[in-house]
Scaffold this motif. Structure first.
Motif, PDB file in Angstrom:
ATOM      1  N   LEU A  36       0.422  -0.869 -13.097  1.00 45.08           N
ATOM      2  CA  LEU A  36      -0.112  -2.207 -12.881  1.00 45.08           C
ATOM      3  C   LEU A  36       0.128  -2.678 -11.448  1.00 45.08           C
ATOM      4  O   LEU A  36      -0.749  -3.291 -10.823  1.00 45.08           O
ATOM      5  CB  LEU A  36       0.501  -3.200 -13.872  1.00 45.08           C
ATOM      6  CG  LEU A  36       0.019  -3.092 -15.318  1.00 45.08           C
ATOM      7  CD1 LEU A  36       0.814  -4.043 -16.207  1.00 45.08           C
ATOM      8  CD2 LEU A  36      -1.458  -3.398 -15.408  1.00 45.08           C
ATOM      9  N   GLY A  37       1.291  -2.396 -10.900  1.00 44.31           N
ATOM     10  CA  GLY A  37       1.598  -2.766  -9.512  1.00 44.31           C
ATOM     11  C   GLY A  37       0.689  -2.057  -8.530  1.00 44.31           C
ATOM     12  O   GLY A  37       0.183  -2.659  -7.580  1.00 44.31           O
ATOM     13  N   ALA A  38       0.465  -0.759  -8.743  1.00 40.88           N
ATOM     14  CA  ALA A  38      -0.420   0.007  -7.856  1.00 40.88           C
ATOM     15  C   ALA A  38      -1.852  -0.513  -7.951  1.00 40.88           C
ATOM     16  O   ALA A  38      -2.545  -0.659  -6.935  1.00 40.88           O
ATOM     17  CB  ALA A  38      -0.364   1.488  -8.212  1.00 40.88           C
ATOM     18  N   THR A  39      -2.305  -0.805  -9.169  1.00 42.20           N
ATOM     19  CA  THR A  39      -3.658  -1.341  -9.349  1.00 42.20           C
ATOM     20  C   THR A  39      -3.792  -2.701  -8.675  1.00 42.20           C
ATOM     21  O   THR A  39      -4.792  -2.971  -7.995  1.00 42.20           O
ATOM     22  CB  THR A  39      -3.995  -1.456 -10.843  1.00 42.20           C
ATOM     23  OG1 THR A  39      -3.853  -0.165 -11.453  1.00 42.20           O
ATOM     24  CG2 THR A  39      -5.402  -1.959 -11.053  1.00 42.20           C
ATOM     25  N   ALA A  40      -2.801  -3.559  -8.837  1.00 40.33           N
ATOM     26  CA  ALA A  40      -2.840  -4.887  -8.211  1.00 40.33           C
ATOM     27  C   ALA A  40      -2.851  -4.762  -6.686  1.00 40.33           C
ATOM     28  O   ALA A  40      -3.593  -5.479  -6.005  1.00 40.33           O
ATOM     29  CB  ALA A  40      -1.658  -5.726  -8.671  1.00 40.33           C
ATOM     30  N   ALA A  41      -2.061  -3.861  -6.134  1.00 43.18           N
ATOM     31  CA  ALA A  41      -2.036  -3.662  -4.681  1.00 43.18           C
ATOM     32  C   ALA A  41      -3.392  -3.164  -4.178  1.00 43.18           C
ATOM     33  O   ALA A  41      -3.893  -3.618  -3.144  1.00 43.18           O
ATOM     34  CB  ALA A  41      -0.937  -2.676  -4.306  1.00 43.18           C
ATOM     35  N   TYR A  42      -3.992  -2.256  -4.903  1.00 38.36           N
ATOM     36  CA  TYR A  42      -5.311  -1.728  -4.520  1.00 38.36           C
ATOM     37  C   TYR A  42      -6.371  -2.830  -4.544  1.00 38.36           C
ATOM     38  O   TYR A  42      -7.152  -2.987  -3.601  1.00 38.36           O
ATOM     39  CB  TYR A  42      -5.692  -0.586  -5.459  1.00 38.36           C
ATOM     40  CG  TYR A  42      -7.075  -0.039  -5.220  1.00 38.36           C
ATOM     41  CD1 TYR A  42      -7.330   0.773  -4.132  1.00 38.36           C
ATOM     42  CD2 TYR A  42      -8.124  -0.349  -6.082  1.00 38.36           C
ATOM     43  CE1 TYR A  42      -8.611   1.275  -3.900  1.00 38.36           C
ATOM     44  CE2 TYR A  42      -9.399   0.139  -5.866  1.00 38.36           C
ATOM     45  CZ  TYR A  42      -9.632   0.952  -4.781  1.00 38.36           C
ATOM     46  OH  TYR A  42     -10.897   1.440  -4.549  1.00 38.36           O
ATOM     47  N   LEU A  43      -6.384  -3.608  -5.620  1.00 39.79           N
ATOM     48  CA  LEU A  43      -7.367  -4.690  -5.727  1.00 39.79           C
ATOM     49  C   LEU A  43      -7.149  -5.755  -4.654  1.00 39.79           C
ATOM     50  O   LEU A  43      -8.108  -6.262  -4.061  1.00 39.79           O
ATOM     51  CB  LEU A  43      -7.318  -5.315  -7.121  1.00 39.79           C
ATOM     52  CG  LEU A  43      -7.786  -4.414  -8.267  1.00 39.79           C
ATOM     53  CD1 LEU A  43      -7.557  -5.107  -9.605  1.00 39.79           C
ATOM     54  CD2 LEU A  43      -9.245  -4.032  -8.098  1.00 39.79           C
ATOM     55  N   SER A  45      -5.790  -5.292  -1.666  1.00 45.71           N
ATOM     56  CA  SER A  45      -6.196  -4.746  -0.358  1.00 45.71           C
ATOM     57  C   SER A  45      -7.716  -4.752  -0.226  1.00 45.71           C
ATOM     58  O   SER A  45      -8.247  -5.037   0.851  1.00 45.71           O
ATOM     59  CB  SER A  45      -5.631  -3.342  -0.150  1.00 45.71           C
ATOM     60  OG  SER A  45      -6.238  -2.424  -1.050  1.00 45.71           O
ATOM     61  N   ASN A  46      -8.437  -4.473  -1.294  1.00 50.11           N
ATOM     62  CA  ASN A  46      -9.902  -4.559  -1.253  1.00 50.11           C
ATOM     63  C   ASN A  46     -10.354  -5.995  -1.018  1.00 50.11           C
ATOM     64  O   ASN A  46     -11.314  -6.232  -0.272  1.00 50.11           O
ATOM     65  CB  ASN A  46     -10.517  -4.015  -2.542  1.00 50.11           C
ATOM     66  CG  ASN A  46     -10.584  -2.517  -2.558  1.00 50.11           C
ATOM     67  OD1 ASN A  46     -10.453  -1.865  -1.524  1.00 50.11           O
ATOM     68  ND2 ASN A  46     -10.783  -1.949  -3.728  1.00 50.11           N
ATOM     69  N   HIS A  47      -9.678  -6.944  -1.637  1.00 49.81           N
ATOM     70  CA  HIS A  47     -10.013  -8.353  -1.451  1.00 49.81           C
ATOM     71  C   HIS A  47      -9.794  -8.764   0.010  1.00 49.81           C
ATOM     72  O   HIS A  47     -10.647  -9.423   0.608  1.00 49.81           O
ATOM     73  CB  HIS A  47      -9.155  -9.210  -2.388  1.00 49.81           C
ATOM     74  CG  HIS A  47      -9.302 -10.674  -2.173  1.00 49.81           C
ATOM     75  ND1 HIS A  47     -10.453 -11.365  -2.483  1.00 49.81           N
ATOM     76  CD2 HIS A  47      -8.444 -11.581  -1.656  1.00 49.81           C
ATOM     77  CE1 HIS A  47     -10.290 -12.629  -2.176  1.00 49.81           C
ATOM     78  NE2 HIS A  47      -9.079 -12.791  -1.672  1.00 49.81           N
ATOM     79  N   LEU A  48      -8.673  -8.362   0.590  1.00 49.31           N
ATOM     80  CA  LEU A  48      -8.405  -8.675   1.995  1.00 49.31           C
ATOM     81  C   LEU A  48      -9.420  -8.015   2.917  1.00 49.31           C
ATOM     82  O   LEU A  48      -9.870  -8.622   3.899  1.00 49.31           O
ATOM     83  CB  LEU A  48      -6.993  -8.233   2.379  1.00 49.31           C
ATOM     84  CG  LEU A  48      -5.847  -9.068   1.819  1.00 49.31           C
ATOM     85  CD1 LEU A  48      -4.510  -8.475   2.254  1.00 49.31           C
ATOM     86  CD2 LEU A  48      -5.963 -10.505   2.280  1.00 49.31           C
ATOM     87  N   LYS A  49      -9.806  -6.791   2.592  1.00 53.25           N
ATOM     88  CA  LYS A  49     -10.793  -6.084   3.418  1.00 53.25           C
ATOM     89  C   LYS A  49     -12.127  -6.817   3.391  1.00 53.25           C
ATOM     90  O   LYS A  49     -12.767  -6.992   4.432  1.00 53.25           O
ATOM     91  CB  LYS A  49     -10.952  -4.647   2.918  1.00 53.25           C
ATOM     92  CG  LYS A  49     -11.881  -3.806   3.765  1.00 53.25           C
ATOM     93  CD  LYS A  49     -11.823  -2.337   3.387  1.00 53.25           C
ATOM     94  CE  LYS A  49     -12.544  -2.073   2.104  1.00 53.25           C
ATOM     95  NZ  LYS A  49     -12.698  -0.641   1.817  1.00 53.25           N
ATOM     96  N   GLN A  50     -12.547  -7.284   2.221  1.00 53.12           N
ATOM     97  CA  GLN A  50     -13.806  -8.022   2.117  1.00 53.12           C
ATOM     98  C   GLN A  50     -13.737  -9.337   2.906  1.00 53.12           C
ATOM     99  O   GLN A  50     -14.709  -9.726   3.556  1.00 53.12           O
ATOM    100  CB  GLN A  50     -14.144  -8.311   0.649  1.00 53.12           C
ATOM    101  CG  GLN A  50     -14.630  -7.116  -0.118  1.00 53.12           C
ATOM    102  CD  GLN A  50     -15.922  -6.553   0.453  1.00 53.12           C
ATOM    103  OE1 GLN A  50     -16.726  -7.250   1.036  1.00 53.12           O
ATOM    104  NE2 GLN A  50     -16.119  -5.262   0.291  1.00 53.12           N
ATOM    105  N   GLN A  51     -12.604 -10.007   2.863  1.00 59.00           N
ATOM    106  CA  GLN A  51     -12.450 -11.239   3.623  1.00 59.00           C
ATOM    107  C   GLN A  51     -12.549 -10.971   5.116  1.00 59.00           C
ATOM    108  O   GLN A  51     -13.194 -11.722   5.853  1.00 59.00           O
ATOM    109  CB  GLN A  51     -11.105 -11.901   3.318  1.00 59.00           C
ATOM    110  CG  GLN A  51     -11.075 -12.674   2.034  1.00 59.00           C
ATOM    111  CD  GLN A  51      -9.748 -13.385   1.840  1.00 59.00           C
ATOM    112  OE1 GLN A  51      -8.718 -12.960   2.371  1.00 59.00           O
ATOM    113  NE2 GLN A  51      -9.767 -14.462   1.072  1.00 59.00           N
ATOM    114  N   MET A  52     -11.924  -9.897   5.581  1.00 59.59           N
ATOM    115  CA  MET A  52     -11.982  -9.549   7.005  1.00 59.59           C
ATOM    116  C   MET A  52     -13.395  -9.185   7.422  1.00 59.59           C
ATOM    117  O   MET A  52     -13.862  -9.594   8.490  1.00 59.59           O
ATOM    118  CB  MET A  52     -11.019  -8.395   7.302  1.00 59.59           C
ATOM    119  CG  MET A  52      -9.567  -8.791   7.260  1.00 59.59           C
ATOM    120  SD  MET A  52      -8.427  -7.410   7.446  1.00 59.59           S
ATOM    121  CE  MET A  52      -8.847  -6.785   9.044  1.00 59.59           C
TER     122      MET A  52
END
Length: 135
Positions: A36-43, A45-52
């Protein structure tokens, strides 16, 4: 003595301690938490990438619009300057033609007009080169 060497029925029916079962459940729980921690970190990071990406795209579009308006302003200014110089050249041509027609051997005004006309023509050529560079 027989009673000591033989196992008692009590020791055989005794239940095993549940220490192995709780260790298994703990490991399963730990693996689930890590997943769950790895999945949350991945999601995240994708959210931050989309914002950037969105922020960079908006900034780029704003800069392009600024550059385009600056380019159009410069082009308009250069066009006005070129029209002004062209009108001066036309005026000098008319004046030169008039002077040539009315010139006598005593005056040398035509050389002055040719000199002025050549200067204006040089300025016009320089301005045209600048406009070509902008295009």
């Amino acid at each position: 003595m027989d009673s000591k060497s033989e196992p008692t029925s009590r020791s055989m029916t005794r239940p095993r301690p549940s220490g192995g079962t709780s260790a298994r459940w703990f490991l399963v729980f730990l693996i689930v938490i890590i997943a769950l921690g790895a999945t949350a970190a991945y999601l995240y990071s994708n959210h931050l990438k989309q914002q950037m990406i969105t922020a960079i795209k908006a900034d780029t579009e704003r800069q392009i619009a600024t550059l385009q308006s600056d380019y159009e302003t410069r082009l308009t200014t250069m066009s006005k300057e070129m029209e002004l110089l062209q009108s001066k050249v036309d005026s000098f041509n008319e004046l030169l033609t008039f002077t040539k027609d009315n010139a006598s051997n005593k005056t040398d005004n035509s050389n002055k007009l040719y000199t002025q006309l050549n200067e204006v023509q040089k300025q016009l050529n320089t301005l045209q080169k600048k406009m070509e560079l902008l295009k």
